[in-house]
Write a protein that holds these residues in place. Structure first.
Motif, PDB file in Angstrom:
ATOM      1  N   THR A   1     -92.581 -27.256  17.005  1.00  0.00           N
ATOM      2  CA  THR A   1     -91.448 -26.336  16.909  1.00  0.00           C
ATOM      3  C   THR A   1     -91.551 -25.556  15.603  1.00  0.00           C
ATOM      4  O   THR A   1     -92.256 -25.980  14.673  1.00  0.00           O
ATOM      5  CB  THR A   1     -90.111 -27.079  16.974  1.00  0.00           C
ATOM      6  OG1 THR A   1     -90.083 -28.049  15.915  1.00  0.00           O
ATOM      7  CG2 THR A   1     -89.944 -27.788  18.310  1.00  0.00           C
TER       8      THR A   1
ATOM      9  N   ASN B   1     -83.594 -25.073  23.349  1.00  0.00           N
ATOM     10  CA  ASN B   1     -84.178 -26.167  22.570  1.00  0.00           C
ATOM     11  C   ASN B   1     -84.888 -27.193  23.454  1.00  0.00           C
ATOM     12  O   ASN B   1     -85.958 -27.687  23.119  1.00  0.00           O
ATOM     13  CB  ASN B   1     -83.094 -26.859  21.760  1.00  0.00           C
ATOM     14  CG  ASN B   1     -82.626 -26.020  20.596  1.00  0.00           C
ATOM     15  OD1 ASN B   1     -83.149 -24.929  20.369  1.00  0.00           O
ATOM     16  ND2 ASN B   1     -81.643 -26.488  19.876  1.00  0.00           N
TER      17      ASN B   1
ATOM     18  N   ASN C   1     -88.051 -25.673  24.693  1.00  0.00           N
ATOM     19  CA  ASN C   1     -88.868 -25.076  23.636  1.00  0.00           C
ATOM     20  C   ASN C   1     -89.354 -23.682  24.041  1.00  0.00           C
ATOM     21  O   ASN C   1     -90.552 -23.360  23.952  1.00  0.00           O
ATOM     22  CB  ASN C   1     -90.057 -25.963  23.281  1.00  0.00           C
ATOM     23  CG  ASN C   1     -90.436 -25.819  21.819  1.00  0.00           C
ATOM     24  OD1 ASN C   1     -89.614 -25.449  20.985  1.00  0.00           O
ATOM     25  ND2 ASN C   1     -91.683 -26.115  21.503  1.00  0.00           N
TER      26      ASN C   1
END
Length: 122
Positions: free
Chosen positions: A28, A72, A75
């Protein structure tokens, strides 16, 4: 290994909409951005987003028509483009980096996708 893979480009008529997505694998990042490059022109900033709080940033000329968001869990970062114009025709690139400032500058990003073509017909 870090990979950014864009999808969602295509041909659309003026006034139409497209949604681009960028799938990020490998890790990330603190910030993600979208840039675009039209034939014969420099690559220019479109939008960016901070991953931790989802705060978006836009190039002035794209405010109101484009919206950047992130997922989130998956991703991924997306770019919703509305009211498209022929001058929006370009290759759109996803970018990722770990800086939270100067997100309108290409130098702030360390990884880039291969790009996805967006063509807007008049």
């Amino acid at each position: 290994q870090v990979q950014l893979v864009e999808s969602g480009g295509g041909l659309v008529q003026a006034g139409g909409s497209l949604r681009l997505s960028c799938a990020v694998s490998g890790r990330t990042f603190s910030s993600m951005g979208w840039f675009r490059q039209a034939p014969g022109k420099e690559r220019e900033f479109v939008a960016a987003i901070r991953w931790n709080n989802g705060r978006p940033y836009y190039a002035d000329s794209r405010k109101g028509r484009f919206a950047i968001s992130r997922d989130n869990a998956k991703n991924t970062v997306s770019l919703q483009m509305n009211s498209l114009k022929p001058e929006d025709t370009a290759i759109y690139y996803c970018a990722a980096g770990d800086r939270n400032y100067g997100l309108g500058f290409r130098s702030q990003y360390d990884y880039w996708g291969q790009g996805t073509q967006v063509t807007v017909s008049s």
